[in-house]
Design a protein around this motif. Structure first.
Motif, PDB file in Angstrom:
ATOM      1  N   VAL A   1       1.151  21.847   5.788  1.00  0.00           N
ATOM      2  CA  VAL A   1       1.243  22.302   4.686  1.00  0.00           C
ATOM      3  C   VAL A   1       1.280  23.865   4.616  1.00  0.00           C
ATOM      4  CG1 VAL A   1      -1.303  22.978   3.354  1.00  0.00           C
ATOM      5  CG2 VAL A   1      -0.196  20.783   4.453  1.00  0.00           C
ATOM      6  N   LEU A   2       1.362  24.311   6.657  1.00  0.00           N
ATOM      7  CA  LEU A   2       1.390  25.579   6.678  1.00  0.00           C
ATOM      8  C   LEU A   2       3.170  25.936   7.117  1.00  0.00           C
ATOM      9  CD1 LEU A   2      -1.545  26.340   9.200  1.00  0.00           C
ATOM     10  CD2 LEU A   2      -1.291  26.395   6.976  1.00  0.00           C
ATOM     11  N   GLY A   3       3.729  25.184   6.989  1.00  0.00           N
ATOM     12  CA  GLY A   3       4.910  24.961   6.990  1.00  0.00           C
ATOM     13  C   GLY A   3       5.835  25.263   8.214  1.00  0.00           C
ATOM     14  N   ASP A   4       4.511  25.011   9.259  1.00  0.00           N
ATOM     15  CA  ASP A   4       4.909  24.960  10.377  1.00  0.00           C
ATOM     16  C   ASP A   4       5.459  23.620  11.094  1.00  0.00           C
ATOM     17  OD1 ASP A   4       2.809  23.189  10.410  1.00  0.00           O
ATOM     18  OD2 ASP A   4       1.424  24.820  11.663  1.00  0.00           O
ATOM     19  N   GLY A   5       6.468  22.483  10.276  1.00  0.00           N
ATOM     20  CA  GLY A   5       6.591  21.310  10.861  1.00  0.00           C
ATOM     21  C   GLY A   5       5.893  20.728  11.581  1.00  0.00           C
ATOM     22  N   ASN A   6       4.104  20.827  11.508  1.00  0.00           N
ATOM     23  CA  ASN A   6       3.192  20.137  12.538  1.00  0.00           C
ATOM     24  C   ASN A   6       2.291  19.260  11.218  1.00  0.00           C
ATOM     25  OD1 ASN A   6       3.779  20.470  14.896  1.00  0.00           O
ATOM     26  ND2 ASN A   6       2.599  22.471  13.974  1.00  0.00           N
ATOM     27  N   SER A   7       3.101  17.860  10.666  1.00  0.00           N
ATOM     28  CA  SER A   7       2.919  17.090  10.241  1.00  0.00           C
ATOM     29  C   SER A   7       2.800  15.603  10.571  1.00  0.00           C
ATOM     30  CB  SER A   7       3.471  17.123   8.525  1.00  0.00           C
ATOM     31  OG  SER A   7       4.618  16.052   8.629  1.00  0.00           O
ATOM     32  N   VAL A   8       2.207  14.524   9.683  1.00  0.00           N
ATOM     33  CA  VAL A   8       1.972  13.177  10.140  1.00  0.00           C
ATOM     34  C   VAL A   8       3.500  12.480   9.847  1.00  0.00           C
ATOM     35  CG1 VAL A   8       1.231  11.126   9.527  1.00  0.00           C
ATOM     36  CG2 VAL A   8      -0.354  12.517   9.009  1.00  0.00           C
TER      37      VAL A   8
END
Length: 197
Positions: A114-121
Motif C-alpha cells: 500500500v505504501l509502495g515499499d514492497g511489503n505485501s502478503v
C-alpha cells in the motif's frame, strides 16, 4: 379465474420445442470467430490489425493536452526518442492523483504494498524475485514506471488491459506522490531500522 388462462399458456409453452435459432439469433448469426480463416481477405485471416497509429477517438477525450500527435505517441509509449520520458505528459491534479490512488490500490498494492515499499502478503509468499520497493526507485524516469505498467517488467505482467492510458499515468503520478511523501517524512534520509530505535 383470469390468472388461470395465462398460467395455462405458460405451461403449454414450456412444453414446446422452440428452436434456439428463434430465441438466440445473435448466437447463430454468420460471423467469424477469433483466429478463424477467411476467404474474404488476401492473407486468409478474419482478425484484422488496425492501421499503424490508430487510436479510438474517445481515448484522449479526457486528456486535451494530448491532441498533438507527438505528445499522444509519447503518452502511449512512455518514451521519447527511444528513452523513457522524464516527466508525466498529462496534467497532474487532485483528480488524477485520486484516480491513481484508486487504481494503484486495486492493481498494484497487492505486490508493491500500500505504501509502495514492497511489503505485501503477495511479496511475503513469492518464491521468485520479490517486487521492488517503488520508494527506492525515485531516480527512475516517469516513463520507466509507465512502460513497466504498459509492457510488463521482469515477472510482472503487462497491466495495459486493466488500465487505460490515463489510468496508467495516474498510477505513475501516485507512485511519485508516495515517493515524495517518503522523502518528506524522513527528510530524504533512509528510515532508522527497527532494531536501532
Amino acid at each position: 379465474m383470469r390468472w388461470l388462462i395465462p398460467a395455462a399458456g405458460l405451461v403449454a409453452l414450456s412444453g414446446c420445442d422452440v428452436p434456439s435459432e428463434f430465441l438466440q439469433r445473435m448466437e447463430h448469426q454468420a460471423k467469424y470467430e477469433y483466429y478463424e480463416a477467411s476467404d474474404f481477405w488476401a492473407d486468409g485471416r478474419a482478425m484484422r490489425t488496425p492501421p499503424a497509429g490508430t487510436v479510438p477517438r474517445e481515448r484522449f477525450a479526457s486528456m486535451p493536452e494530448l491532441k498533438d500527435p507527438t505528445a499522444r505517441q509519447t503518452a502511449l509509449s512512455g518514451r521519447a526518442n527511444g528513452q523513457p520520458v522524464a516527466t508525466i505528459p498529462v496534467t497532474v491534479d487532485q483528480t488524477l492523483l485520486t484516480l491513481g490512488q484508486k487504481k494503484y490500490n486495486i492493481v498494484c498494492s497487492q505486490c508493491h504494498g500500500v505504501l509502495g515499499d514492497g511489503n505485501s502478503v503477495v511479496a511475503e509468499n513469492m518464491a521468485l524475485r520479490l517486487p521492488p520497493s517503488l520508494l527506492e526507485l525515485e531516480s527512475k524516469a516517469a516513463g520507466h514506471f509507465y512502460t513497466a505498467i504498459n509492457e510488463g517488467y521482469g515477472v510482472m505482467p503487462s497491466f495495459s488491459g486493466e488500465l487505460d492510458v490515463r489510468e496508467r499515468w495516474a498510477v505513475v503520478a501516485y507512485v511519485r506522490a508516495l515517493q515524495e511523501a517518503r522523502n518528506t517524512r524522513t527528510g530524504g534520509q533512509q528510515p532508522v531500522p527497527q532494531e536501532n530505535r
